[in-house]
Design a protein around this motif. Structure first.
Motif, PDB file in Angstrom:
ATOM      1  N   LYS A   1       0.852  -1.188   0.000  1.00  0.00           N
ATOM      2  CA  LYS A   1       0.000   0.000   0.000  1.00  0.00           C
ATOM      3  C   LYS A   1       0.885   1.234   0.000  1.00  0.00           C
ATOM      4  CE  LYS A   1      -4.067  -1.958   2.259  1.00  0.00           C
ATOM      5  NZ  LYS A   1      -4.909  -1.800   1.057  1.00  0.00           N
ATOM      6  N   ILE A   2       0.612   2.106  -0.946  1.00  0.00           N
ATOM      7  CA  ILE A   2       1.445   3.304  -1.085  1.00  0.00           C
ATOM      8  C   ILE A   2       0.566   4.519  -1.363  1.00  0.00           C
ATOM      9  CG2 ILE A   2       3.501   2.094  -1.934  1.00  0.00           C
ATOM     10  CD1 ILE A   2       2.638   2.824  -4.766  1.00  0.00           C
ATOM     11  N   GLN A   3       1.106   5.676  -1.056  1.00  0.00           N
ATOM     12  CA  GLN A   3       0.422   6.916  -1.392  1.00  0.00           C
ATOM     13  C   GLN A   3       0.993   7.440  -2.711  1.00  0.00           C
ATOM     14  OE1 GLN A   3       0.638   9.626   1.991  1.00  0.00           O
ATOM     15  NE2 GLN A   3      -1.527   9.225   2.380  1.00  0.00           N
ATOM     16  N   VAL A   4       0.110   7.902  -3.589  1.00  0.00           N
ATOM     17  CA  VAL A   4       0.513   8.402  -4.904  1.00  0.00           C
ATOM     18  C   VAL A   4      -0.193   9.726  -5.149  1.00  0.00           C
ATOM     19  CG1 VAL A   4       1.000   6.126  -5.880  1.00  0.00           C
ATOM     20  CG2 VAL A   4      -1.318   7.070  -5.994  1.00  0.00           C
ATOM     21  N   VAL A   5       0.337  10.468  -6.125  1.00  0.00           N
ATOM     22  CA  VAL A   5      -0.279  11.722  -6.525  1.00  0.00           C
ATOM     23  C   VAL A   5      -0.700  11.603  -7.991  1.00  0.00           C
ATOM     24  CG1 VAL A   5       1.963  12.720  -7.152  1.00  0.00           C
ATOM     25  CG2 VAL A   5       0.017  14.214  -6.665  1.00  0.00           C
ATOM     26  N   ILE A   6      -1.883  12.125  -8.298  1.00  0.00           N
ATOM     27  CA  ILE A   6      -2.364  12.069  -9.677  1.00  0.00           C
ATOM     28  C   ILE A   6      -1.648  13.154 -10.485  1.00  0.00           C
ATOM     29  CG2 ILE A   6      -4.353  12.333 -11.193  1.00  0.00           C
ATOM     30  CD1 ILE A   6      -6.087  11.303  -8.914  1.00  0.00           C
ATOM     31  N   LEU A   7      -0.927  12.716 -11.538  1.00  0.00           N
ATOM     32  CA  LEU A   7      -0.202  13.649 -12.397  1.00  0.00           C
ATOM     33  C   LEU A   7      -1.023  14.076 -13.607  1.00  0.00           C
ATOM     34  CD1 LEU A   7       3.319  11.899 -12.413  1.00  0.00           C
ATOM     35  CD2 LEU A   7       2.478  13.683 -10.877  1.00  0.00           C
ATOM     36  N   ASP A   8      -1.774  13.129 -14.171  1.00  0.00           N
ATOM     37  CA  ASP A   8      -2.538  13.441 -15.379  1.00  0.00           C
ATOM     38  C   ASP A   8      -3.499  12.297 -15.674  1.00  0.00           C
ATOM     39  OD1 ASP A   8      -3.394  14.875 -17.508  1.00  0.00           O
ATOM     40  OD2 ASP A   8      -1.589  14.584 -18.752  1.00  0.00           O
ATOM     41  N   PHE A   9      -4.533  12.583 -16.503  1.00  0.00           N
ATOM     42  CA  PHE A   9      -5.421  11.533 -17.019  1.00  0.00           C
ATOM     43  C   PHE A   9      -6.045  12.064 -18.304  1.00  0.00           C
ATOM     44  CE2 PHE A   9      -7.492  13.669 -13.393  1.00  0.00           C
ATOM     45  CZ  PHE A   9      -8.427  14.429 -14.069  1.00  0.00           C
ATOM     46  N   ASP A  10      -6.537  11.139 -19.143  1.00  0.00           N
ATOM     47  CA  ASP A  10      -7.114  11.565 -20.420  1.00  0.00           C
ATOM     48  C   ASP A  10      -8.541  12.049 -20.214  1.00  0.00           C
ATOM     49  OD1 ASP A  10      -8.563   9.287 -20.021  1.00  0.00           O
ATOM     50  OD2 ASP A  10      -7.589   8.109 -21.576  1.00  0.00           O
ATOM     51  N   ASP A  11      -9.148  12.505 -21.297  1.00  0.00           N
ATOM     52  CA  ASP A  11     -10.478  13.099 -21.204  1.00  0.00           C
ATOM     53  C   ASP A  11     -11.509  12.117 -20.689  1.00  0.00           C
ATOM     54  OD1 ASP A  11      -9.409  15.426 -22.095  1.00  0.00           O
ATOM     55  OD2 ASP A  11      -9.965  15.110 -24.198  1.00  0.00           O
ATOM     56  N   GLN A  12     -11.382  10.880 -21.091  1.00  0.00           N
ATOM     57  CA  GLN A  12     -12.348   9.874 -20.655  1.00  0.00           C
ATOM     58  C   GLN A  12     -11.954   9.273 -19.302  1.00  0.00           C
ATOM     59  OE1 GLN A  12     -11.105   9.810 -23.880  1.00  0.00           O
ATOM     60  NE2 GLN A  12     -12.928  10.904 -24.612  1.00  0.00           N
ATOM     61  N   LYS A  13     -10.803   9.728 -18.784  1.00  0.00           N
ATOM     62  CA  LYS A  13     -10.297   9.249 -17.504  1.00  0.00           C
ATOM     63  C   LYS A  13     -10.116   7.736 -17.473  1.00  0.00           C
ATOM     64  CE  LYS A  13     -12.176  13.127 -14.848  1.00  0.00           C
ATOM     65  NZ  LYS A  13     -12.998  13.574 -13.718  1.00  0.00           N
ATOM     66  N   LYS A  14      -9.705   7.223 -18.674  1.00  0.00           N
ATOM     67  CA  LYS A  14      -9.452   5.787 -18.731  1.00  0.00           C
ATOM     68  C   LYS A  14      -7.994   5.468 -18.409  1.00  0.00           C
ATOM     69  CE  LYS A  14     -13.110   4.750 -22.086  1.00  0.00           C
ATOM     70  NZ  LYS A  14     -13.435   4.230 -23.423  1.00  0.00           N
ATOM     71  N   ARG A  15      -7.112   6.473 -18.606  1.00  0.00           N
ATOM     72  CA  ARG A  15      -5.707   6.279 -18.283  1.00  0.00           C
ATOM     73  C   ARG A  15      -5.301   7.326 -17.251  1.00  0.00           C
ATOM     74  NH1 ARG A  15      -2.702   5.218 -24.101  1.00  0.00           N
ATOM     75  NH2 ARG A  15      -3.872   3.329 -24.680  1.00  0.00           N
ATOM     76  N   ILE A  16      -4.749   6.839 -16.181  1.00  0.00           N
ATOM     77  CA  ILE A  16      -4.389   7.732 -15.084  1.00  0.00           C
ATOM     78  C   ILE A  16      -2.885   7.614 -14.841  1.00  0.00           C
ATOM     79  CG2 ILE A  16      -4.780   8.334 -12.680  1.00  0.00           C
ATOM     80  CD1 ILE A  16      -7.449   6.833 -12.894  1.00  0.00           C
ATOM     81  N   ALA A  17      -2.185   8.765 -14.905  1.00  0.00           N
ATOM     82  CA  ALA A  17      -0.746   8.800 -14.633  1.00  0.00           C
ATOM     83  C   ALA A  17      -0.529   9.201 -13.180  1.00  0.00           C
ATOM     84  CB  ALA A  17      -0.054   9.776 -15.566  1.00  0.00           C
ATOM     85  N   LEU A  18       0.225   8.348 -12.479  1.00  0.00           N
ATOM     86  CA  LEU A  18       0.476   8.588 -11.060  1.00  0.00           C
ATOM     87  C   LEU A  18       1.955   8.867 -10.827  1.00  0.00           C
ATOM     88  CD1 LEU A  18      -1.588   5.571  -9.650  1.00  0.00           C
ATOM     89  CD2 LEU A  18      -2.359   7.953  -9.943  1.00  0.00           C
ATOM     90  N   GLY A  19       2.242   9.486  -9.707  1.00  0.00           N
ATOM     91  CA  GLY A  19       3.625   9.751  -9.335  1.00  0.00           C
ATOM     92  C   GLY A  19       3.862   9.434  -7.876  1.00  0.00           C
TER      93      GLY A  19
END
Length: 439
Positions: free
Chosen positions: A86-104
């Motif tokens: 279990k880790i904490q992440v920050v949302i960096l970006d996602f596409d318009d449909q929010k189907k792909r989420i980039a985490l950091g």
């Protein structure tokens, strides 16, 4: 949930999974609607690949790319996280449909450059670990996420092109000196040769002009040999400074790469970090002695070692060469000699300034012919002169005898005439006496 009805076979297909997926999709939509860039969430590591980590955010998956796991270099994500962690992440970006989420993950901590010691400056010594190697240099991590580049030119005082792998490898702990530091661009350059004294600082006292030493041949050019006296101190032996007597066309004829060669320092160019060296200067200039030995018109036996369209190179003995032009090479029988032939050569020109001996084979027999012809002519001339001299003597003798005879006859005639006159006078006196007596 009924998903299919087959009337023909009176068959009905039902699915419990479809109900679950529908519930999950509804749940996912709720979660996705609440996502925002910069939002910090807790998730569970679901899958690990070579390029990143997939994290379950409670029905929605996101990807942490390997470059966003740590401010430092990461060879594989397994170095940072583990499955089901279990880790904490920050949302960096996602596409318009929010189907792909980039985490950091690294974005949750401050950039290491911001935490770098503010007192660190150019000229300071630092220690670090080699994390990446390239032909042009090595990247050294002096703190997590803070790297400096040691260019290969800063690894040694030597100017020879070498690979960084010749000096270090990944994992080595090294000490270096900071050469440049740009906190805004987050760049740093390091050097390790600066940890040792620059060999050129006291070059005038270490290798003054006239110093004799031994150097190692590094490489050739058409005009000379590059050698290294010691690490960082290079020199050039010009091709004209290799031998007093032998004409060297290419340094490869004289020595080989990697070999040792004795040299003497001729000139120091500290600005360009280069020494002018000589090899022939280790010996006295033999051309003074050679000049007396190979005087113009002297004849010597030589061996043809090389031929070209202009003429032949002739070896006249140990380390002494001459050149015979093509027009002076022809043999007495009209043929041309070849490499390896031994012939007599006459020195027709000697230049001490240009160290050049010009030879002729033609003159060795042509002048002999001329000498024979001249001797014959001289002999004939001598014989002719002797004949003329004899005739002249004879003529002189004849002329002298004739004249003598003429003088003798004239004297005899005079004497006879004087006698006749005397007799006549005496006769007249006698006649007169007789006449007187008779009277």
């Amino acid at each position: 949930k009924v998903v299919k009805i087959n009337q023909e076979f009176r068959n009905v297909v039902v699915s419990h999974k479809a109900l679950i997926e529908a519930e999950l999709e509804a749940q996912k939509q709720v979660i996705m609607s609440k996502l925002e860039k910069g939002q910090i969430l807790e998730g569970t590591v679901k899958n690990i690949t070579s390029y990143g980590v997939f994290v379950d955010l409670g029905g929605v998956d996101g990807l942490i790319h390997i470059t966003d796991l740590s401010w430092g270099r990461v060879n594989h994500p397994e170095e940072i996280v583990a499955l089901d962690q279990k880790i904490q992440v920050v949302i960096l970006d996602f596409d318009d449909q929010k189907k792909r989420i980039a985490l950091g993950l690294k974005q949750l901590t401050a950039h290491p450059w911001e935490a770098l010691d503010q007192n660190l400056k150019v000229g300071d010594k630092v220690k670090g670990k080699v994390v990446v190697m390239a032909d042009y240099g090595a990247f050294v991590e002096i703190a997590p996420g803070v790297e400096g580049l040691i260019h290969v030119s800063e690894m040694s005082w030597s100017q020879h092109l070498r690979s960084a792998q010749d000096f270090m490898k990944v994992g080595d702990e090294v000490e270096a000196v900071i050469l440049t530091l740009d906190r805004d661009e987050r760049k740093m350059s390091l050097g390790i040769k600066q940890l040792t004294p620059d060999p050129w600082e006291n070059i005038e006292t270490k290798y003054p002009v006239g110093t004799k030493t031994t150097a190692k041949v590094r490489n050739f050019t058409n005009f000379g040999i590059f050698v290294e006296i010691e690490e960082g101190i290079d020199g050039l032996i010009h091709i004209s400074d290799l031998s007093w007597t032998k004409k060297v066309k290419h340094p490869g004829e004289f020595t080989s790469v990697g070999a040792d060669i004795d040299v003497v320092v001729l000139e120091i160019d500290k600005e360009n970090r280069r020494l002018s060296l000589g090899h022939k200067q280790l010996e006295e200039n033999p051309w003074n002695e050679i000049e007396g030995q190979f005087a113009v018109d002297s004849v010597h036996e030589g061996t043809i070692t090389e031929m070209n369209e202009k003429g032949a190179v002739v070896s006249l003995g140990e380390n002494v060469e001459g050149f015979c032009p093509s027009r002076q090479l022809t043999k007495e029988d009209g043929s041309m000699p070849k490499v390896g032939d031994k012939l007599d050569f006459k020195v027709i020109e000697f230049s001490k300034a240009t160290k050049r001996i010009t030879l002729s084979h033609v003159r060795t027999y042509e002048e002999a012919r001329r000498a024979e012809v001249a001797a014959e002519k001289a002999e004939k001339r001598a014989a002719s002169d002797a004949t003329k001299s004899t005739v002249k003597k004879i003529n002189a003798s004849v002329e002298k005898t004739t004249l003598g005879d003429i003088a003798g006859l004239a004297a005899l005639k005079s004497a006879m005439e004087a006698a006749e006159a005397k007799d006549a006078k005496a006769s007249k006196k006698a006649t007169a006496k007789e006449e007187t007596a008779e009277e």
